[in-house]
Design a protein around this motif. Sequence first.
Motif, PDB file in Angstrom:
ATOM      1  N   GLU A  54       0.895  -1.101   0.032  1.00  0.00           N
ATOM      2  CA  GLU A  54      -0.108   0.149   0.064  1.00  0.00           C
ATOM      3  C   GLU A  54       0.792   1.340  -0.046  1.00  0.00           C
ATOM      4  OE1 GLU A  54      -3.716   0.454   0.211  1.00  0.00           O
ATOM      5  OE2 GLU A  54      -3.348  -1.577  -0.721  1.00  0.00           O
ATOM      6  N   LEU A  55       1.903   1.171   0.947  1.00  0.00           N
ATOM      7  CA  LEU A  55       2.900   2.428   0.684  1.00  0.00           C
ATOM      8  C   LEU A  55       3.675   2.539  -0.574  1.00  0.00           C
ATOM      9  CD1 LEU A  55       4.353   2.250   4.350  1.00  0.00           C
ATOM     10  CD2 LEU A  55       2.738   3.976   3.497  1.00  0.00           C
ATOM     11  N   GLY A  56       4.143   1.627  -1.308  1.00  0.00           N
ATOM     12  CA  GLY A  56       4.699   1.572  -2.417  1.00  0.00           C
ATOM     13  C   GLY A  56       6.378   1.511  -1.796  1.00  0.00           C
ATOM     14  N   ALA A  57       6.493   0.900  -0.607  1.00  0.00           N
ATOM     15  CA  ALA A  57       7.975   0.908   0.097  1.00  0.00           C
ATOM     16  C   ALA A  57       8.609  -0.312  -0.557  1.00  0.00           C
ATOM     17  CB  ALA A  57       7.739   0.830   1.450  1.00  0.00           C
ATOM     18  N   THR A  58       9.031  -0.480  -1.752  1.00  0.00           N
ATOM     19  CA  THR A  58       9.485  -1.456  -2.520  1.00  0.00           C
ATOM     20  C   THR A  58      10.922  -1.805  -1.821  1.00  0.00           C
ATOM     21  OG1 THR A  58      10.170   0.148  -4.313  1.00  0.00           O
ATOM     22  CG2 THR A  58       7.962  -1.101  -4.457  1.00  0.00           C
ATOM     23  N   ASN A  59      11.635  -0.961  -1.414  1.00  0.00           N
ATOM     24  CA  ASN A  59      13.060  -1.184  -1.082  1.00  0.00           C
ATOM     25  C   ASN A  59      13.050  -1.921   0.390  1.00  0.00           C
ATOM     26  OD1 ASN A  59      14.173  -0.026  -3.267  1.00  0.00           O
ATOM     27  ND2 ASN A  59      13.905   1.928  -2.420  1.00  0.00           N
ATOM     28  N   ALA A  60      11.886  -2.104   1.305  1.00  0.00           N
ATOM     29  CA  ALA A  60      11.762  -2.481   2.492  1.00  0.00           C
ATOM     30  C   ALA A  60      11.423  -4.012   2.608  1.00  0.00           C
ATOM     31  CB  ALA A  60      10.854  -1.853   3.394  1.00  0.00           C
ATOM     32  N   PHE A  61      11.961  -4.819   3.472  1.00  0.00           N
ATOM     33  CA  PHE A  61      11.620  -6.022   3.894  1.00  0.00           C
ATOM     34  C   PHE A  61      10.584  -5.917   4.806  1.00  0.00           C
ATOM     35  CE2 PHE A  61      15.403  -5.652   6.160  1.00  0.00           C
ATOM     36  CZ  PHE A  61      15.115  -6.210   7.617  1.00  0.00           C
ATOM     37  N   ALA A  62       9.606  -6.627   5.165  1.00  0.00           N
ATOM     38  CA  ALA A  62       8.565  -6.448   6.061  1.00  0.00           C
ATOM     39  C   ALA A  62       7.996  -7.885   6.606  1.00  0.00           C
ATOM     40  CB  ALA A  62       7.163  -5.922   5.324  1.00  0.00           C
ATOM     41  N   TYR A  63       7.718  -7.795   7.866  1.00  0.00           N
ATOM     42  CA  TYR A  63       7.114  -8.973   8.580  1.00  0.00           C
ATOM     43  C   TYR A  63       6.378  -8.291   9.927  1.00  0.00           C
ATOM     44  CZ  TYR A  63      11.289  -8.734  11.515  1.00  0.00           C
ATOM     45  OH  TYR A  63      12.182  -8.010  12.407  1.00  0.00           O
ATOM     46  N   ASP A  64       5.448  -9.571  10.431  1.00  0.00           N
ATOM     47  CA  ASP A  64       4.636  -9.190  11.481  1.00  0.00           C
ATOM     48  C   ASP A  64       5.269  -9.538  12.680  1.00  0.00           C
ATOM     49  OD1 ASP A  64       2.743  -8.191   9.712  1.00  0.00           O
ATOM     50  OD2 ASP A  64       1.485  -9.586  10.289  1.00  0.00           O
ATOM     51  N   ILE A  65       5.050  -9.085  14.004  1.00  0.00           N
ATOM     52  CA  ILE A  65       5.400  -9.996  15.194  1.00  0.00           C
ATOM     53  C   ILE A  65       3.900 -10.008  16.177  1.00  0.00           C
ATOM     54  CG2 ILE A  65       7.830  -9.384  15.222  1.00  0.00           C
ATOM     55  CD1 ILE A  65       7.093  -6.934  17.327  1.00  0.00           C
ATOM     56  N   ASN A  66       3.904 -10.864  16.842  1.00  0.00           N
ATOM     57  CA  ASN A  66       2.831 -10.988  17.842  1.00  0.00           C
ATOM     58  C   ASN A  66       3.243 -11.143  19.222  1.00  0.00           C
ATOM     59  OD1 ASN A  66       0.475 -11.608  19.421  1.00  0.00           O
ATOM     60  ND2 ASN A  66      -0.333 -13.336  18.246  1.00  0.00           N
ATOM     61  N   ALA A  67       3.300 -10.126  20.009  1.00  0.00           N
ATOM     62  CA  ALA A  67       3.696 -10.163  21.488  1.00  0.00           C
ATOM     63  C   ALA A  67       2.396  -9.524  22.179  1.00  0.00           C
ATOM     64  CB  ALA A  67       4.966  -9.595  21.577  1.00  0.00           C
TER      65      ALA A  67
END
Length: 325
Positions: free
Chosen positions: A98-111
């Motif tokens: 959605e951001l168009g942040a194509t240079n970033a890697f991305a992941y979720d965390i659940n704490a």
Amino acid sequence: MSKALILGTGSCLPQKTLTNAELEQIVDTSDQWITSRTGIKTRRISGEGEENFRLATLAGQRALEMAGLSPLALDMIIVATLSPHKIMPSTACFVQAELGATNAFAYDINAACTGFTYGLDLASKYIQSQPEMKVLVIGSETLSTRVDWKDRNTCVLFGDGAGAAVLGGSEDGRGVLGSKLHSDGRLWNLLHMDGPESQNPELQGSDWEGALIRMNGSDIFKQAVRAMDDVVVELLEQQQLTIEDIDLVIPHQANIRILNKLQQRLNIPDDKLFINVDKYGNTSAASIPIALDEANKQGRVKENDLVLLCTFGAGLTWASLLMRW
């Protein structure tokens, strides 16, 4: 050594406000009962087009705008959530797209409620080793999708929303100074939520009641107060500081009784404690970043102020983090 400094904050709240009076029409409760036990008067509930990743994206955009950065400047996106848009892919990947942040890697965390603070700690570690990195950390929840609206002990507590912070390297002594993170999985049953019903008959639990939040409120209260008190003291001792040295404390906005008890135990003056639980309820991983953004925009934090975060959530998880603004 380079430190991770918050360059910008942002938040996003759904349009719909659910009041205590409206909850009286849904479940056996009252405004007086909710207010006296939780301090909550209203909470935000997502509507059409306000999915978790959309709230997270808008919060992230606003943090980037404050920081004066393009999405293309991001190297990494972390989304802390216990109510993801989908089990897979991660909500962070939706945000990246959605951001168009194509240079970033991305992941979720659940704490759970501790997730954003865990995320800040992660970002800090990355930036310490790679000071040029720009990291977007988001706490985002649509807990209205996970609440049992027939359970008055939980449905009155939770709300939806998202908050975000962009971090980058700093060499002037400002930024994250230290943190303390803890977990105790032995107490998972005090606050938990099942996943979707198993499609493997041999792994179907006999006690499955849906993917809904379940909580033992009285025990959680005791654990939360004790854990946050202990983890704040632990961090202050590590940093050779006292509560008098801190300019602003931003705790997880779970319940006014928890906040009042914590304030009493730590001797936090009223003007050094940020509280907005009355407006938004418990937004889990979004709680601290929403409060942080509000405090920032209200001028409650100034350059070189010492800001202390403390939080507690399912897991059980709890943490504190200290930064020089």
